[in-house]
Design an enzyme around this catalytic site. Sequence first.
Site, PDB file in Angstrom:
ATOM      1  CB  ALA A  27     -18.145 -50.074  -1.271  1.00  0.00           C
ATOM      2  N   GLY A  34     -18.796 -48.168  -5.968  1.00  0.00           N
ATOM      3  CA  GLY A  34     -19.913 -49.114  -5.899  1.00  0.00           C
ATOM      4  C   GLY A  34     -21.242 -48.469  -6.266  1.00  0.00           C
ATOM      5  CD  GLU A  44     -17.952 -51.061  -9.005  1.00  0.00           C
ATOM      6  OE1 GLU A  44     -18.027 -50.802  -7.788  1.00  0.00           O
ATOM      7  OE2 GLU A  44     -17.045 -51.749  -9.497  1.00  0.00           O
ATOM      8  CD  GLU A  91     -14.129 -48.246  -7.398  1.00  0.00           C
ATOM      9  OE1 GLU A  91     -13.750 -47.493  -8.326  1.00  0.00           O
ATOM     10  OE2 GLU A  91     -15.207 -48.852  -7.413  1.00  0.00           O
TER      11      GLU A  91
HETATM   12  N1  CO8 Z   1     -18.054 -44.564   2.443  1.00  0.00           N
HETATM   13  C1  CO8 Z   1     -18.316 -44.143   3.703  1.00  0.00           C
HETATM   14  N2  CO8 Z   1     -18.673 -42.880   4.012  1.00  0.00           N
HETATM   15  C2  CO8 Z   1     -18.764 -42.005   2.979  1.00  0.00           C
HETATM   16  C3  CO8 Z   1     -18.505 -42.369   1.643  1.00  0.00           C
HETATM   17  C4  CO8 Z   1     -18.144 -43.729   1.400  1.00  0.00           C
HETATM   18  N3  CO8 Z   1     -17.928 -44.204   0.157  1.00  0.00           N
HETATM   19  N4  CO8 Z   1     -18.658 -41.294   0.868  1.00  0.00           N
HETATM   20  C5  CO8 Z   1     -19.016 -40.300   1.673  1.00  0.00           C
HETATM   21  N5  CO8 Z   1     -19.080 -40.705   2.945  1.00  0.00           N
HETATM   22  C6  CO8 Z   1     -19.422 -39.926   4.144  1.00  0.00           C
HETATM   23  C7  CO8 Z   1     -18.277 -39.012   4.566  1.00  0.00           C
HETATM   24  O1  CO8 Z   1     -17.324 -39.720   5.306  1.00  0.00           O
HETATM   25  C8  CO8 Z   1     -19.004 -37.978   5.350  1.00  0.00           C
HETATM   26  O2  CO8 Z   1     -19.298 -38.492   6.626  1.00  0.00           O
HETATM   27  P1  CO8 Z   1     -18.875 -37.656   7.955  1.00  0.00           P
HETATM   28  O3  CO8 Z   1     -19.696 -36.412   7.872  1.00  0.00           O
HETATM   29  O4  CO8 Z   1     -19.258 -38.565   9.059  1.00  0.00           O
HETATM   30  O5  CO8 Z   1     -17.431 -37.383   7.826  1.00  0.00           O
HETATM   31  C9  CO8 Z   1     -20.340 -37.847   4.622  1.00  0.00           C
HETATM   32  O6  CO8 Z   1     -20.475 -39.045   3.854  1.00  0.00           O
HETATM   33  C10 CO8 Z   1     -20.381 -36.686   3.646  1.00  0.00           C
HETATM   34  O7  CO8 Z   1     -19.268 -36.787   2.774  1.00  0.00           O
HETATM   35  P2  CO8 Z   1     -18.218 -35.602   2.530  1.00  0.00           P
HETATM   36  O8  CO8 Z   1     -18.125 -34.730   3.729  1.00  0.00           O
HETATM   37  O9  CO8 Z   1     -16.953 -36.206   2.038  1.00  0.00           O
HETATM   38  O10 CO8 Z   1     -18.980 -34.809   1.361  1.00  0.00           O
HETATM   39  P3  CO8 Z   1     -18.315 -33.885   0.245  1.00  0.00           P
HETATM   40  O11 CO8 Z   1     -19.444 -33.192  -0.409  1.00  0.00           O
HETATM   41  O12 CO8 Z   1     -17.217 -33.062   0.812  1.00  0.00           O
HETATM   42  O13 CO8 Z   1     -17.654 -34.913  -0.800  1.00  0.00           O
HETATM   43  C11 CO8 Z   1     -17.561 -36.888  -2.174  1.00  0.00           C
HETATM   44  C12 CO8 Z   1     -18.447 -35.795  -1.537  1.00  0.00           C
HETATM   45  C13 CO8 Z   1     -16.647 -36.280  -3.215  1.00  0.00           C
HETATM   46  C14 CO8 Z   1     -18.510 -37.878  -2.827  1.00  0.00           C
HETATM   47  C15 CO8 Z   1     -16.720 -37.561  -1.067  1.00  0.00           C
HETATM   48  O14 CO8 Z   1     -17.565 -37.939   0.009  1.00  0.00           O
HETATM   49  C16 CO8 Z   1     -15.991 -38.806  -1.516  1.00  0.00           C
HETATM   50  O15 CO8 Z   1     -14.966 -38.697  -2.199  1.00  0.00           O
HETATM   51  N6  CO8 Z   1     -16.480 -39.986  -1.117  1.00  0.00           N
HETATM   52  C17 CO8 Z   1     -15.832 -41.252  -1.408  1.00  0.00           C
HETATM   53  C18 CO8 Z   1     -15.995 -41.617  -2.865  1.00  0.00           C
HETATM   54  C19 CO8 Z   1     -15.270 -42.904  -3.136  1.00  0.00           C
HETATM   55  O16 CO8 Z   1     -14.067 -43.006  -3.044  1.00  0.00           O
HETATM   56  N7  CO8 Z   1     -16.036 -43.944  -3.508  1.00  0.00           N
HETATM   57  C20 CO8 Z   1     -15.507 -45.248  -3.800  1.00  0.00           C
HETATM   58  C21 CO8 Z   1     -15.520 -46.098  -2.562  1.00  0.00           C
HETATM   59  S1  CO8 Z   1     -14.696 -47.660  -2.808  1.00  0.00           S
HETATM   60  C22 CO8 Z   1     -15.850 -48.596  -3.622  1.00  0.00           C
HETATM   61  O17 CO8 Z   1     -16.945 -48.168  -3.905  1.00  0.00           O
HETATM   62  C23 CO8 Z   1     -15.436 -49.989  -3.973  1.00  0.00           C
HETATM   63  C24 CO8 Z   1     -16.588 -50.759  -4.613  1.00  0.00           C
HETATM   64  C25 CO8 Z   1     -16.242 -52.200  -4.787  1.00  0.00           C
HETATM   65  C26 CO8 Z   1     -16.490 -53.002  -3.529  1.00  0.00           C
HETATM   66  C27 CO8 Z   1     -16.708 -54.413  -3.895  1.00  0.00           C
HETATM   67  C28 CO8 Z   1     -15.997 -55.341  -2.990  1.00  0.00           C
HETATM   68  C29 CO8 Z   1     -15.991 -56.767  -3.490  1.00  0.00           C
END
Ligand code: CO8
Length: 258
Positions: free
Chosen positions: A66, A109, A112, A132
Amino acid sequence: MSFETILVEQRGAVTLITLNRPQALNALNSQVLTDLIQAFAAFDADPSQRCAVLTGSGEKAFAAGADIKEMQPQSFGDMYGSNFFAGYDRITATRKPWIAAVAGFALGGGCELAMMADLIIAGDNAKFGQPEIKLGVSPGMGGSQRLTRAIGKAKSMEMCLTGRMMGAAEAETSGLVARVVPAAELLDAALKLANEIAAMPPLAAIAVKEQVNAAYEMTLQQGVLFERRVFHSLFGSEDQTEGMAAFVEKRPGNWTGK
Ligand code: CO8
C-alpha cells in the site's frame, strides 16, 4: 477504457491488467484501487473475456505495498471512517478466474493483492513479504488470513512478525504459488495459462472457482455437499450436453457459456 494508474488490454479472451506506477514500485494508492475495481468489473461483465492476468510493470516489482506516503498522515478516524481499502472486497468478488503474475517485490498490500488472485505464477526473482510490522502496523488487506491459509501458521507467523521476505523457490514449495518460471518468461507463461483457462467452458470455470474457494469458508461436509450441488447444477447447462457429446464423438467441445 483508459486509466490513471493501470493499463488494461484485451488479448483475445484474456484481459491483461498491468499496475503502472513503476516510479513508486507500483505502490497501491486509492486511485489504483478505484481503477482496479472498474477494470475487474468490466472484465467480469464482458462475455468475450474469460480469464484475466494482473501483473506489475517492469521486473522490479509486482507491488511494493500500500502507498505508505498516502497512509502516513491518516488517523484512526480517517481509516475507520472511510473503511480504507475495503473496496478490495469487490475485486475478490470477481466471478471469472484471474491470475497474478508476480515478478520482483510483492510486499504488504502487494502480496495481499496477489493472494486475492485465483492463483499466482511467479518469476524466479519474486519476493513475497508482509513487512507492515516494521511500519508499526499489521497486514490489513487479508495477509494474515490468506498467507496463513496458503503456507500454514508457522511460516506465516514468522513472516508477519519479522517482515522476512520469501523467495520464489520457497514460495513454490510452501504452496503460495502454483509455478515459478524465469522472470523474463513470466508474462508469456501467465498469458499461456490464462488462454488455456479461457478455452474452458466458462460456466464450469466459474463453478470450479466457487467450489475451490468454498474450501476456505466451509467445513468438509458442507464443502463436499456444496460441490456436489454445483456439479449437479452444471447438468442444466448447454456446455455439459456439448462437452459430453464432444467426448463421445471424439471432437473438441464448442462452448457457448450457457
Ligand atoms: N509506498 C509508497 N512508495 C513506495 C513504496 C510504498 N509501499 N515502496 C516503494 N516506494 C517508492 C519509494 O519511496 C521510492 O520513491 P522515491 O524515489 O520517490 O523515494 C521508490 O518507490 C523506489 O523505492 P526504493 O528507493 O525504496 O527502492 P529500493 O530498491 O531501494 O527498495 C523496497 C525496494 C525494499 C521494496 C523498498 O522500497 C521498501 O521497503 N518499500 C516498502 C515496502 C513495505 O513496507 N510495504 C508495505 C507497505 S504497508 C502495506 O502494504 C499495508 C497494506 C494494508 C493496507 C490496508 C489498509 C486497510
